[in-house]
Design a protein around this motif. Structure first.
Motif, PDB file in Angstrom:
ATOM      1  N   MET A  83       0.816  -1.209   0.000  1.00 29.56           N
ATOM      2  CA  MET A  83       0.000   0.000   0.000  1.00 29.56           C
ATOM      3  C   MET A  83       0.856   1.268   0.000  1.00 29.56           C
ATOM      4  O   MET A  83       0.368   2.337  -0.363  1.00 29.56           O
ATOM      5  N   ARG A  84       2.123   1.152   0.354  1.00 27.10           N
ATOM      6  CA  ARG A  84       3.023   2.313   0.286  1.00 27.10           C
ATOM      7  C   ARG A  84       3.108   2.847  -1.136  1.00 27.10           C
ATOM      8  O   ARG A  84       3.306   4.035  -1.340  1.00 27.10           O
ATOM      9  N   PHE A  85       2.959   1.976  -2.120  1.00 30.82           N
ATOM     10  CA  PHE A  85       3.026   2.380  -3.521  1.00 30.82           C
ATOM     11  C   PHE A  85       2.001   3.467  -3.815  1.00 30.82           C
ATOM     12  O   PHE A  85       2.302   4.454  -4.475  1.00 30.82           O
ATOM     13  N   LYS A  86       0.789   3.296  -3.317  1.00 29.28           N
ATOM     14  CA  LYS A  86      -0.264   4.284  -3.545  1.00 29.28           C
ATOM     15  C   LYS A  86       0.114   5.618  -2.903  1.00 29.28           C
ATOM     16  O   LYS A  86      -0.069   6.674  -3.494  1.00 29.28           O
ATOM     17  N   ASP A  87       0.657   5.574  -1.689  1.00 24.94           N
ATOM     18  CA  ASP A  87       1.076   6.795  -1.012  1.00 24.94           C
ATOM     19  C   ASP A  87       2.207   7.488  -1.770  1.00 24.94           C
ATOM     20  O   ASP A  87       2.207   8.711  -1.923  1.00 24.94           O
ATOM     21  N   GLN A  88       3.166   6.717  -2.266  1.00 25.25           N
ATOM     22  CA  GLN A  88       4.277   7.286  -3.006  1.00 25.25           C
ATOM     23  C   GLN A  88       3.807   7.912  -4.313  1.00 25.25           C
ATOM     24  O   GLN A  88       4.289   8.967  -4.720  1.00 25.25           O
ATOM     25  N   LEU A  89       2.843   7.290  -4.957  1.00 29.10           N
ATOM     26  CA  LEU A  89       2.305   7.823  -6.199  1.00 29.10           C
ATOM     27  C   LEU A  89       1.615   9.162  -5.950  1.00 29.10           C
ATOM     28  O   LEU A  89       1.790  10.111  -6.700  1.00 29.10           O
ATOM     29  N   LYS A  90       0.860   9.248  -4.857  1.00 32.58           N
ATOM     30  CA  LYS A  90       0.172  10.500  -4.530  1.00 32.58           C
ATOM     31  C   LYS A  90       1.180  11.611  -4.272  1.00 32.58           C
ATOM     32  O   LYS A  90       1.009  12.740  -4.729  1.00 32.58           O
ATOM     33  N   VAL A  91       2.250  11.321  -3.558  1.00 35.78           N
ATOM     34  CA  VAL A  91       3.287  12.319  -3.289  1.00 35.78           C
ATOM     35  C   VAL A  91       3.901  12.802  -4.606  1.00 35.78           C
ATOM     36  O   VAL A  91       4.117  13.999  -4.804  1.00 35.78           O
ATOM     37  N   GLY A  92       4.146  11.883  -5.534  1.00 31.76           N
ATOM     38  CA  GLY A  92       4.710  12.249  -6.829  1.00 31.76           C
ATOM     39  C   GLY A  92       3.790  13.140  -7.638  1.00 31.76           C
ATOM     40  O   GLY A  92       4.210  14.138  -8.226  1.00 31.76           O
ATOM     41  N   VAL A  93       2.511  12.800  -7.678  1.00 31.49           N
ATOM     42  CA  VAL A  93       1.537  13.597  -8.430  1.00 31.49           C
ATOM     43  C   VAL A  93       1.387  14.980  -7.801  1.00 31.49           C
ATOM     44  O   VAL A  93       1.337  15.991  -8.507  1.00 31.49           O
ATOM     45  N   ASP A  94       1.334  15.039  -6.472  1.00 32.86           N
ATOM     46  CA  ASP A  94       1.235  16.335  -5.793  1.00 32.86           C
ATOM     47  C   ASP A  94       2.458  17.201  -6.099  1.00 32.86           C
ATOM     48  O   ASP A  94       2.337  18.416  -6.288  1.00 32.86           O
ATOM     49  N   GLY A  95       3.628  16.588  -6.162  1.00 36.15           N
ATOM     50  CA  GLY A  95       4.851  17.321  -6.507  1.00 36.15           C
ATOM     51  C   GLY A  95       4.798  17.872  -7.913  1.00 36.15           C
ATOM     52  O   GLY A  95       5.222  19.002  -8.174  1.00 36.15           O
ATOM     53  N   GLN A  96       4.252  17.097  -8.847  1.00 35.58           N
ATOM     54  CA  GLN A  96       4.122  17.579 -10.222  1.00 35.58           C
ATOM     55  C   GLN A  96       3.175  18.772 -10.294  1.00 35.58           C
ATOM     56  O   GLN A  96       3.415  19.719 -11.035  1.00 35.58           O
ATOM     57  N   LYS A  97       2.098  18.740  -9.521  1.00 38.58           N
ATOM     58  CA  LYS A  97       1.151  19.862  -9.507  1.00 38.58           C
ATOM     59  C   LYS A  97       1.835  21.126  -9.008  1.00 38.58           C
ATOM     60  O   LYS A  97       1.633  22.207  -9.544  1.00 38.58           O
ATOM     61  N   ARG A  98       2.675  20.998  -7.966  1.00 37.16           N
ATOM     62  CA  ARG A  98       3.397  22.164  -7.449  1.00 37.16           C
ATOM     63  C   ARG A  98       4.364  22.699  -8.480  1.00 37.16           C
ATOM     64  O   ARG A  98       4.505  23.915  -8.642  1.00 37.16           O
ATOM     65  N   LEU A  99       5.039  21.821  -9.201  1.00 33.23           N
ATOM     66  CA  LEU A  99       5.984  22.266 -10.219  1.00 33.23           C
ATOM     67  C   LEU A  99       5.271  23.012 -11.344  1.00 33.23           C
ATOM     68  O   LEU A  99       5.759  24.011 -11.854  1.00 33.23           O
ATOM     69  N   ARG A 100       4.097  22.534 -11.745  1.00 29.92           N
ATOM     70  CA  ARG A 100       3.337  23.221 -12.787  1.00 29.92           C
ATOM     71  C   ARG A 100       2.923  24.607 -12.324  1.00 29.92           C
ATOM     72  O   ARG A 100       2.943  25.552 -13.083  1.00 29.92           O
ATOM     73  N   LEU A 101       2.552  24.740 -11.066  1.00 24.63           N
ATOM     74  CA  LEU A 101       2.141  26.019 -10.517  1.00 24.63           C
ATOM     75  C   LEU A 101       3.308  27.012 -10.554  1.00 24.63           C
ATOM     76  O   LEU A 101       3.136  28.155 -10.955  1.00 24.63           O
ATOM     77  N   VAL A 102       4.474  26.574 -10.170  1.00 21.64           N
ATOM     78  CA  VAL A 102       5.661  27.434 -10.198  1.00 21.64           C
ATOM     79  C   VAL A 102       5.979  27.820 -11.624  1.00 21.64           C
ATOM     80  O   VAL A 102       6.296  28.965 -11.918  1.00 21.64           O
ATOM     81  N   LYS A 103       5.877  26.899 -12.540  1.00 21.97           N
ATOM     82  CA  LYS A 103       6.188  27.162 -13.936  1.00 21.97           C
ATOM     83  C   LYS A 103       5.255  28.230 -14.504  1.00 21.97           C
ATOM     84  O   LYS A 103       5.673  29.101 -15.253  1.00 21.97           O
ATOM     85  N   ARG A 104       3.991  28.209 -14.158  1.00 18.17           N
ATOM     86  CA  ARG A 104       3.030  29.216 -14.651  1.00 18.17           C
ATOM     87  C   ARG A 104       3.373  30.603 -14.162  1.00 18.17           C
ATOM     88  O   ARG A 104       3.217  31.577 -14.864  1.00 18.17           O
ATOM     89  N   GLU A 105       3.842  30.717 -12.931  1.00 17.84           N
ATOM     90  CA  GLU A 105       4.204  32.026 -12.386  1.00 17.84           C
ATOM     91  C   GLU A 105       5.416  32.596 -13.078  1.00 17.84           C
ATOM     92  O   GLU A 105       5.496  33.793 -13.289  1.00 17.84           O
ATOM     93  N   ASP A 106       6.377  31.731 -13.441  1.00 16.25           N
ATOM     94  CA  ASP A 106       7.599  32.194 -14.092  1.00 16.25           C
ATOM     95  C   ASP A 106       7.342  32.525 -15.562  1.00 16.25           C
ATOM     96  O   ASP A 106       8.025  33.368 -16.124  1.00 16.25           O
ATOM     97  N   GLY A 107       6.388  31.824 -16.208  1.00 18.51           N
ATOM     98  CA  GLY A 107       6.179  31.960 -17.649  1.00 18.51           C
ATOM     99  C   GLY A 107       5.282  33.041 -17.959  1.00 18.51           C
ATOM    100  O   GLY A 107       5.110  33.962 -18.539  1.00 18.51           O
TER     101      GLY A 107
END
Length: 71
Positions: free
Chosen positions: A47-71
């Protein structure tokens, strides 16, 4: 990684897939362990796999947010 995978992750192997499918249906760890014939510790490991996947997806969302502010 497709964000949709965070809602319905899959893992290779019948054990992992069965564990994640039961968890998605709302089964408790003890129930899953009993159904599959594994220890509670082994179920939690998969079940750790599901938790790790969620952390990864949440990190991608944060990166997209930062990218929009810079662009």
């Amino acid at each position: 990684m497709d964000p949709e995978d965070a809602d319905h992750p899959t893992i290779h192997g019948l054990r992992g897939t069965g564990i994640l499918a039961r968890a998605e249906q709302g089964y408790e760890v003890v129930q899953i362990a009993n159904d599959i014939g594994m220890s509670r510790q082994n179920v939690e490991y998969y079940m750790r796999f599901k938790d790790q996947l969620k952390v990864g997806v949440d990190g991608q969302k944060r990166l997209r947010l930062v990218k929009r502010e810079d662009g």
